[in-house]
Design a protein around this motif. Structure first.
Motif, short mmCIF file in Angstrom:
data_model
loop_
_atom_site.label_atom_id
_atom_site.label_comp_id
_atom_site.label_asym_id
_atom_site.label_seq_id
_atom_site.Cartn_x
_atom_site.Cartn_y
_atom_site.Cartn_z
N THR A 22 -11.16 2.97 -16.57
CA THR A 22 -11.30 2.51 -15.20
C THR A 22 -9.96 1.96 -14.71
O THR A 22 -9.33 1.16 -15.41
N ILE A 23 -9.55 2.39 -13.53
CA ILE A 23 -8.34 1.88 -12.89
C ILE A 23 -8.76 1.21 -11.59
O ILE A 23 -9.42 1.82 -10.76
N ARG A 24 -8.37 -0.06 -11.44
CA ARG A 24 -8.66 -0.82 -10.23
C ARG A 24 -7.35 -1.38 -9.68
O ARG A 24 -6.46 -1.75 -10.45
N ALA A 25 -7.25 -1.47 -8.37
CA ALA A 25 -6.07 -2.06 -7.74
C ALA A 25 -6.47 -2.63 -6.38
O ALA A 25 -7.51 -2.25 -5.83
N GLU A 26 -5.63 -3.50 -5.87
CA GLU A 26 -5.92 -4.15 -4.59
C GLU A 26 -4.66 -4.13 -3.74
O GLU A 26 -3.59 -4.51 -4.19
N ARG A 27 -4.79 -3.67 -2.51
CA ARG A 27 -3.70 -3.75 -1.54
C ARG A 27 -4.16 -4.71 -0.45
O ARG A 27 -5.15 -4.44 0.24
N THR A 28 -3.45 -5.81 -0.30
CA THR A 28 -3.82 -6.80 0.70
C THR A 28 -2.99 -6.59 1.97
O THR A 28 -1.81 -6.24 1.89
N PRO A 29 -3.60 -6.77 3.13
CA PRO A 29 -2.84 -6.60 4.37
C PRO A 29 -1.86 -7.76 4.55
O PRO A 29 -2.14 -8.89 4.17
N ARG A 30 -0.73 -7.45 5.09
CA ARG A 30 0.26 -8.49 5.38
C ARG A 30 -0.12 -9.13 6.70
O ARG A 30 -0.25 -8.46 7.72
N SER A 31 -0.31 -10.42 6.65
CA SER A 31 -0.70 -11.11 7.89
C SER A 31 0.55 -11.37 8.72
O SER A 31 1.51 -11.96 8.26
N GLN A 32 0.51 -10.86 9.91
CA GLN A 32 1.61 -11.03 10.85
C GLN A 32 1.00 -11.52 12.15
O GLN A 32 0.58 -10.72 12.98
N GLU A 33 0.95 -12.82 12.29
CA GLU A 33 0.34 -13.41 13.48
C GLU A 33 1.16 -13.12 14.72
O GLU A 33 2.39 -13.08 14.69
N GLY A 34 0.47 -12.88 15.80
CA GLY A 34 1.13 -12.65 17.07
C GLY A 34 1.66 -11.23 17.24
O GLY A 34 2.35 -10.94 18.20
N VAL A 35 1.32 -10.33 16.31
CA VAL A 35 1.80 -8.95 16.37
C VAL A 35 0.78 -8.10 17.11
O VAL A 35 -0.42 -8.21 16.88
N GLN A 36 1.23 -7.25 17.99
CA GLN A 36 0.36 -6.30 18.66
C GLN A 36 0.53 -4.94 17.98
O GLN A 36 1.60 -4.35 18.03
#
Length: 142
Positions: A63-77
């Protein structure tokens, strides 16, 4: 920078996101090949934190598991956001001829490489044949 807006493409993308029943882990693209006495599995995981990658063997299940988390960029459109984030999962059933205790993994430039060795008993071997004068006395040794 110019961004082309195609309303039909955007509508299709939004519809597929709304109707996507796969709320669980995403699949990771991969290649698998044999090189000599090893199977090599290369999985694309760009942007994944190496600390989130987990490779497990439980009996015959890899089993291969991985996680990609979003980069939080406040105020970005956002003009376009197509890169998937979240959990990635892939599972494989290992055959009898593999040495599960010798599996190694390496993560480099967004590619996870898993090396799976072939077990000694599954490797091809030569069998010596002894010649004798009578067919009944022929002996095969391994």
């Amino acid at each position: 920078m110019t961004v082309f807006f195609d309303p039909f493409r955007e509508l299709d993308r939004m519809t597929s996101r709304l109707l996507d029943s796969r709320q669980g882990p995403r699949l990771m693209p991969m290649d698998l090949y044999r090189d000599g006495d090893h199977y090599i599995l290369n999985a694309d995981l760009p942007g994944v934190d190496p600390g989130s990658i987990d490779v497990d063997v439980d009996g015959q299940l890899l089993t291969i598991r991985a996680e990609r988390t979003p980069r939080s960029q406040e105020g970005v459109q956002w003009l376009s956001r197509e890169r998937a984030f979240g959990s990635f999962l892939r599972q494989f059933t290992l055959g009898d001829g593999l040495a599960a205790d010798g599996i190694t993994a390496n993560y480099d430039n967004g590619v996870l490489s898993v090396m799976i060795p072939v077990s000694e008993k599954a490797k091809p071997r030569k069998i010596a044949v002894n010649a004798s004068s009578t067919p009944a006395q022929a002996e095969v040794t391994a």
